[in-house]
Design an enzyme around this catalytic site. Structure first.
Site, PDB file in Angstrom:
ATOM      1  N   GLU A  49       5.176   2.389  -6.876  1.00  0.00           N
ATOM      2  CA  GLU A  49       5.635   0.984  -6.819  1.00  0.00           C
ATOM      3  C   GLU A  49       5.010   0.513  -8.116  1.00  0.00           C
ATOM      4  O   GLU A  49       3.969   0.379  -8.323  1.00  0.00           O
ATOM      5  CB  GLU A  49       5.334   0.295  -5.554  1.00  0.00           C
ATOM      6  CG  GLU A  49       6.192  -1.015  -5.395  1.00  0.00           C
ATOM      7  CD  GLU A  49       5.745  -1.580  -4.108  1.00  0.00           C
ATOM      8  OE1 GLU A  49       5.997  -1.015  -2.945  1.00  0.00           O
ATOM      9  OE2 GLU A  49       5.576  -2.826  -4.094  1.00  0.00           O
ATOM     10  N   GLU A 107       0.692   0.219   1.303  1.00  0.00           N
ATOM     11  CA  GLU A 107      -0.463  -0.785   0.758  1.00  0.00           C
ATOM     12  C   GLU A 107      -1.580  -1.008   1.879  1.00  0.00           C
ATOM     13  O   GLU A 107      -1.529  -2.454   2.256  1.00  0.00           O
ATOM     14  CB  GLU A 107       0.215  -2.119   0.142  1.00  0.00           C
ATOM     15  CG  GLU A 107       1.018  -1.645  -1.339  1.00  0.00           C
ATOM     16  CD  GLU A 107       1.289  -2.760  -2.016  1.00  0.00           C
ATOM     17  OE1 GLU A 107       1.241  -3.967  -1.508  1.00  0.00           O
ATOM     18  OE2 GLU A 107       1.929  -2.577  -3.088  1.00  0.00           O
TER      19      GLU A 107
END
Ligand code: GCU
Length: 463
Positions: free
Chosen positions: A384, A292
């Site tokens: 995710e 991320e």
């Protein structure tokens, strides 16, 4: 995931179990031999099998009906071969003995380009009726045939699909068929390694019937940077564990804080070089090179990908690589940007996909719409997501989550849920204290999010 903290506990993991190889037989039913209502048998577009195909009348309700004979009752795949020379999807309702599911038949470019769409169903022993009915005023596509096969039940996901590769905006198996993988992510290996043991991974493969395990190795927060040897060895071991069970494994370089992936570039080169050298003979891996990115521009993330991907490719030419996107892998939405910046400036490499993460109780229609739009233009893998808020905690929004899952099924976007641990937060599927002893199979130790996601991972794959 955006944040979490927990104890460091180490647990050993041991070996494995294998499943039987599937036996499959397929029977072909040509559309020109079936019952046609509001349509005509034609042969003016080359490439069909048999003696022709059915041109549906351009009207809702036109159908082709097949009499399908099955030796035994049970799960079956129906693979419809079709051409749609328009740019407009021509969905059809596929009714098997009256039970209907609607599937897409997108444009194939020209009427001579025949493609396949597959549904998994259940047949009765003996006679069955399979009717494919146009649901829009354009009518159905041109329909060549249906092949009735045995699903890959009994075989593992890797046995069924082999080496994956990115095909256009989709993920394809070794036969070029577009597929969707569904599975679970671990929590951080520095905190929840004890939740990844023989029994839990057996449950994930056999009870949950997961296709893929994401191995989430944090870099900071007590992760890789504190002991590269220890964490690299954990990843090696978990790759072997997933492989032994016939699952795909995502090697997740879980950079998060700091948010600039370039901060860890040298570490990533070292780590992925060893992983690629050791495992390049395997056919069940995906490399996720930046979990991320945050607080940086897309061009910064892209520069990182340009530094790292060639290093990996020196040692492993064919494992798909998953590239994180701006603003916590939101394709930029969390920064007020959008997928357009990637479409306009893509990573200069082949066999890659871009990642998208969402948390259904935090991320509403702007996220959902972004995913839908982006998936038509870019290869996307949802590495995710959670049914709760972006902290991985709080109340579940199952209604919104189902909207995401429906979209991802329709567009064959692979997904991985966060997370397979007994962390106290609502997004950790097991109740606190489940690890390391279990039981992991069944629902007795699952939180509500665990019960919900297990049900959705267990449903039949469309391989
Ligand atoms: C064209 C094409 C047909 C097709 C039809 C349609 O006429 O030649 O094969 O069935 O378009 O739009 O359905």
């Amino acid at each position: 995931m955006h944040r979490s903290l927990r104890l460091v506990v180490v647990a050993a993991i041991a070996a494995l179990s294998l499943q039987a190889t599937p036996v499959s037989a397929a029977t072909t039913y040509e559309a020109e031999s079936a019952t046609v209502s509001q349509g005509a048998v034609e042969s003016n577009h080359a490439g069909f099998s048999g003696t022709g195909f059915v041109n549906y009348d351009n009207t809702t309700g036109s159908y082709v009906q097949f009499a399908v004979d099955a030796a035994t009752s049970g799960p079956a795949t129906l693979t419809l071969r079709y051409a749609n020379g328009t740019a407009v999807n021509r969905p059809m309702a596929i009714a098997v003995n009256g039970t209907t599911s609607t599937i897409d038949f997108p444009g194939t470019g020209v009427w001579t380009n025949w493609q396949e769409a597959t549904v998994t169903t259940t047949l009765n022993a003996g006679a069955n009726t399979v009717r494919a009915t146009a649901t829009t005023a354009n009518g159905g596509p041109n329909l060549d045939r249906i092949v009735v096969g045995t699903p890959s039940a009994g075989g593992t996901p890797v046995q069924a699909n082999g080496q994956l590769r990115v095909c256009g905006t989709k993920l394809c198996n070794q036969n070029g068929k577009q597929i969707q993988l569904r599975g679970m992510s671990s929590h951080g290996l520095q905190w929840y390694h004890q939740c990844l043991n023989t029994a839990s991974l057996d449950a994930l493969a056999n009870d949950w019937k997961a296709d893929v395990l994401r191995i989430s190795m944090y870099i900071q927060e007590g992760g890789y940077e504190t002991n590269p040897r220890l964490f690299t060895d954990r990843v090696h071991n978990l790759i072997e564990q997933a492989t032994a069970r016939g699952m795909y494994a995502i090697v997740d370089w879980h950079m998060l804080s700091p948010g600039d992936p370039n901060h860890n570039l040298d570490r990533a080169k070292t780590f992925f070089t060893e992983i690629a050298q050791r495992h390049n003979g395997k056919n069940n891996l995906l490399y996720e090179i930046a979990n991320e990115p945050n607080g940086v521009s897309w061009s910064t993330v892209r520069n990182y990908a340009h530094q790292l991907i060639p290093v990996i490719r020196q040692h492993d030419p064919d494992t798909p690589i998953l590239v994180g996107t701006r603003a916590w892998s939101s394709l930029g939405v969390s920064d007020g940007a959008s997928e357009t910046e990637i479409i306009n400036n893509p990573v200069n490499a082949t066999n890659i996909m871009y990642t998208f993460h969402f948390y259904a109780a935090s991320h509403g229609t702007d996220y959902l719409d972004t995913l839908s739009r982006a998936a038509d233009r870019l290869p996307i893998f949802v590495t995710e997501f959670g049914t709760q808020t972006s902290s991985g905690d709080g109340g579940n929004n199952f209604t919104r989550s189902q909207q995401y899952l429906d979209l991802m099924a329709q567009k064959k976007i692979s997904w991985v849920n966060w997370n397979l641990s007994d962390d106290f937060r609502s997004g950790a599927v097991f109740t606190e204290g489940t690890c390391p002893s279990g039981p992991f199979a069944g629902t007795s130790r699952l939180k509500p999010a665990g019960v919900w996601i297990r049900d959705r991972i267990r449903t039949a794959d469309d391989f």
